[in-house]
Design a protein around this motif. Structure first.
Motif, PDB file in Angstrom:
ATOM      1  N   LYS A 137       0.834  -1.207   0.000  1.00  0.00           N
ATOM      2  CA  LYS A 137       0.000   0.000   0.000  1.00  0.00           C
ATOM      3  C   LYS A 137       0.867   1.255   0.000  1.00  0.00           C
ATOM      4  O   LYS A 137       0.571   2.222  -0.703  1.00  0.00           O
ATOM      5  CB  LYS A 137      -0.942  -0.003   1.197  1.00  0.00           C
ATOM      6  CG  LYS A 137      -2.097  -0.971   1.031  1.00  0.00           C
ATOM      7  CD  LYS A 137      -2.998  -0.997   2.252  1.00  0.00           C
ATOM      8  CE  LYS A 137      -4.097  -2.047   2.061  1.00  0.00           C
ATOM      9  NZ  LYS A 137      -4.907  -2.208   3.267  1.00  0.00           N
ATOM     10  N   GLU A 138       1.945   1.230   0.788  1.00  0.00           N
ATOM     11  CA  GLU A 138       2.849   2.376   0.824  1.00  0.00           C
ATOM     12  C   GLU A 138       3.532   2.567  -0.534  1.00  0.00           C
ATOM     13  O   GLU A 138       3.626   3.687  -1.039  1.00  0.00           O
ATOM     14  CB  GLU A 138       3.910   2.193   1.916  1.00  0.00           C
ATOM     15  CG  GLU A 138       3.377   2.284   3.327  1.00  0.00           C
ATOM     16  CD  GLU A 138       2.926   3.680   3.690  1.00  0.00           C
ATOM     17  OE1 GLU A 138       3.574   4.655   3.261  1.00  0.00           O
ATOM     18  OE2 GLU A 138       1.910   3.798   4.410  1.00  0.00           O
ATOM     19  N   VAL A 139       3.991   1.483  -1.115  1.00  0.00           N
ATOM     20  CA  VAL A 139       4.674   1.551  -2.404  1.00  0.00           C
ATOM     21  C   VAL A 139       3.712   2.026  -3.489  1.00  0.00           C
ATOM     22  O   VAL A 139       4.099   2.761  -4.401  1.00  0.00           O
ATOM     23  CB  VAL A 139       5.306   0.188  -2.767  1.00  0.00           C
ATOM     24  CG1 VAL A 139       5.822   0.173  -4.199  1.00  0.00           C
ATOM     25  CG2 VAL A 139       6.436  -0.129  -1.796  1.00  0.00           C
ATOM     26  N   SER A 140       2.447   1.647  -3.384  1.00  0.00           N
ATOM     27  CA  SER A 140       1.479   2.038  -4.416  1.00  0.00           C
ATOM     28  C   SER A 140       1.270   3.552  -4.468  1.00  0.00           C
ATOM     29  O   SER A 140       0.775   4.075  -5.463  1.00  0.00           O
ATOM     30  CB  SER A 140       0.139   1.328  -4.188  1.00  0.00           C
ATOM     31  OG  SER A 140      -0.530   1.869  -3.058  1.00  0.00           O
ATOM     32  N   ARG A 141       1.676   4.254  -3.431  1.00  0.00           N
ATOM     33  CA  ARG A 141       1.543   5.707  -3.402  1.00  0.00           C
ATOM     34  C   ARG A 141       2.704   6.405  -4.111  1.00  0.00           C
ATOM     35  O   ARG A 141       2.667   7.613  -4.331  1.00  0.00           O
ATOM     36  CB  ARG A 141       1.457   6.196  -1.958  1.00  0.00           C
ATOM     37  CG  ARG A 141       0.209   5.726  -1.240  1.00  0.00           C
ATOM     38  CD  ARG A 141       0.138   6.316   0.163  1.00  0.00           C
ATOM     39  NE  ARG A 141      -1.012   5.794   0.860  1.00  0.00           N
ATOM     40  CZ  ARG A 141      -0.966   5.022   1.937  1.00  0.00           C
ATOM     41  NH1 ARG A 141       0.197   4.702   2.472  1.00  0.00           N
ATOM     42  NH2 ARG A 141      -2.060   4.574   2.492  1.00  0.00           N
ATOM     43  N   LEU A 142       3.729   5.664  -4.443  1.00  0.00           N
ATOM     44  CA  LEU A 142       4.905   6.236  -5.105  1.00  0.00           C
ATOM     45  C   LEU A 142       4.663   6.386  -6.597  1.00  0.00           C
ATOM     46  O   LEU A 142       3.718   5.820  -7.146  1.00  0.00           O
ATOM     47  CB  LEU A 142       6.121   5.335  -4.860  1.00  0.00           C
ATOM     48  CG  LEU A 142       6.518   5.111  -3.400  1.00  0.00           C
ATOM     49  CD1 LEU A 142       7.632   4.085  -3.321  1.00  0.00           C
ATOM     50  CD2 LEU A 142       6.912   6.416  -2.731  1.00  0.00           C
ATOM     51  N   SER A 143       5.573   7.094  -7.232  1.00  0.00           N
ATOM     52  CA  SER A 143       5.465   7.247  -8.685  1.00  0.00           C
ATOM     53  C   SER A 143       5.711   5.900  -9.364  1.00  0.00           C
ATOM     54  O   SER A 143       6.244   4.966  -8.758  1.00  0.00           O
ATOM     55  CB  SER A 143       6.507   8.257  -9.190  1.00  0.00           C
ATOM     56  OG  SER A 143       7.810   7.703  -9.089  1.00  0.00           O
ATOM     57  N   GLU A 144       5.338   5.816 -10.632  1.00  0.00           N
ATOM     58  CA  GLU A 144       5.512   4.573 -11.384  1.00  0.00           C
ATOM     59  C   GLU A 144       6.987   4.171 -11.448  1.00  0.00           C
ATOM     60  O   GLU A 144       7.326   2.996 -11.298  1.00  0.00           O
ATOM     61  CB  GLU A 144       4.952   4.736 -12.798  1.00  0.00           C
ATOM     62  CG  GLU A 144       4.987   3.461 -13.605  1.00  0.00           C
ATOM     63  CD  GLU A 144       4.333   3.618 -14.966  1.00  0.00           C
ATOM     64  OE1 GLU A 144       4.729   2.869 -15.873  1.00  0.00           O
ATOM     65  OE2 GLU A 144       3.449   4.475 -15.118  1.00  0.00           O
ATOM     66  N   ILE A 145       7.843   5.150 -11.641  1.00  0.00           N
ATOM     67  CA  ILE A 145       9.284   4.861 -11.707  1.00  0.00           C
ATOM     68  C   ILE A 145       9.775   4.306 -10.373  1.00  0.00           C
ATOM     69  O   ILE A 145      10.499   3.308 -10.337  1.00  0.00           O
ATOM     70  CB  ILE A 145      10.074   6.128 -12.105  1.00  0.00           C
ATOM     71  CG1 ILE A 145       9.768   6.498 -13.554  1.00  0.00           C
ATOM     72  CG2 ILE A 145      11.573   5.922 -11.914  1.00  0.00           C
ATOM     73  CD1 ILE A 145      10.350   7.828 -13.987  1.00  0.00           C
TER      74      ILE A 145
END
Length: 72
Positions: A10-18
């Motif tokens: 969930k935390e990672v999903s908030r990051l940019s695609e790159i």
């Protein structure tokens, strides 16, 4: 899936695609490396056992000295 892994995703999903791709590649590389290490250790079990036996025999014969961490 564990709660901790779900939270991480969930935390990672908030990051940019790159950034997500960088983390995904890192995780996949780590998993691949872990499998490689597991295979290497499984294949070297006999060698490790032989080395351990040699070390025990040398210890019994008084051919070893205690490790002095201060000298490292």
């Amino acid at each position: 899936m564990t709660q901790l892994l779900d939270k991480a995703f969930k935390e990672v999903s908030r990051l940019s695609e790159i950034e997500q791709n960088v983390i995904a590649k890192w995780v996949l590389d780590e998993l691949k490396l872990e499998k490689k290490w597991e295979k290497s250790f499984a294949e070297s079990e006999d060698i490790l056992e032989k080395l351990a036996d040699e070390a025990i025999n040398e210890k019994r014969k008084g051919k070893t000295i205690p490790l002095n961490l201060d000298l490292l």
